[in-house]
Design an enzyme around this catalytic site. Structure first.
Site, PDB file in Angstrom:
ATOM      1  N   GLY A   1       0.790  -1.235   0.000  1.00 16.42           N
ATOM      2  CA  GLY A   1       0.000   0.000   0.000  1.00 16.42           C
ATOM      3  C   GLY A   1       0.817   1.277   0.000  1.00 16.42           C
TER       4      GLY A   1
ATOM      5  CB  SER B   1      13.840   1.148   0.292  1.00 20.09           C
ATOM      6  OG  SER B   1      12.654   1.509   0.944  1.00 20.09           O
TER       7      SER B   1
END
Length: 199
Positions: A37, A106
């Site tokens: 999300g 990341s």
């Protein structure tokens, strides 16, 4: 690596820009698994901040790979470089008093730490937002069909399946999207930014 370069600071002082723009620069760094999300919340937050008349801009993983980072793959070395570049770009946005929203998986703590350190050394704020959802939930969402391809071996080095994701140990904001809707996530982040006087 270039050695015959000098950083040009320009004539705008560190105090002048935020005073004129009535806001401080900050990077809000969204991290989490694919389909957790991140982009959805970052998009909604960007809209909300713009409606508050705040200078903001969103950097998203897919969009960046169409341009700035189109020369990078998905092996660990490329992922390190991807995040290094994004850290540098978001730092420039924050220096311009922009609320920079970065939505990237990341996956590695060390890379996120480098991005944070870049900001801190420049006297700029860095807010890590962990968009958290269990693997079973993100696999069920799978809007791009990537988990299915990763499970079948079509995609190698896929975070959460064949490549690790290192969750943040102490993010400024932790949002569980299997328990919290988008509106509530935006509210929580906005409250944090307000409390810290970024907006």
């Amino acid at each position: 690596m270039s050695t015959n370069i000098t950083f040009h600071t320009g004539s705008v002082s560190a105090e002048e820009r935020p005073a004129l723009l009535s806001q401080k620069g900050v990077t809000v760094w969204f991290t989490g698994l694919s389909a957790s999300g991140k982009s959805t919340v970052a998009c909604a937050l960007e809209q909300h901040l713009l409606h508050l008349h705040k200078f903001t801009y969103r950097l998203d993983g897919d969009n960046i790979r169409f341009g700035l980072n189109k020369d990078l793959g998905f092996d660990d070395k490329s992922r390190n470089e991807n995040i290094r570049r994004i850290g540098e770009v978001s730092k420039l946005f924050a220096d311009a008093c922009c609320i920079a929203l970065t939505a990237f998986i990341s996956p590695f703590r060390a890379d996120r730490a480098v991005a944070r350190e870049l900001h801190e050394k420049a006297g700029l704020a860095f807010v890590e937002v962990y968009i958290d959802a269990p693997l079973a939930v993100v696999e069920a969402r799978d809007p791009k069909g990537l988990y299915k391809k990763a499970r079948s071996g079509e995609i190698k080095d896929f975070t959460g399946i064949s490549s690790p994701y290192e969750a943040p140990e102490s993010p400024e904001i932790h949002i569980k999207t299997d328990e919290c809707d988008v509106a509530e996530a935006v509210k929580r982040i906005t409250e944090y930014l307000t409390e810290k006087k970024f907006i």
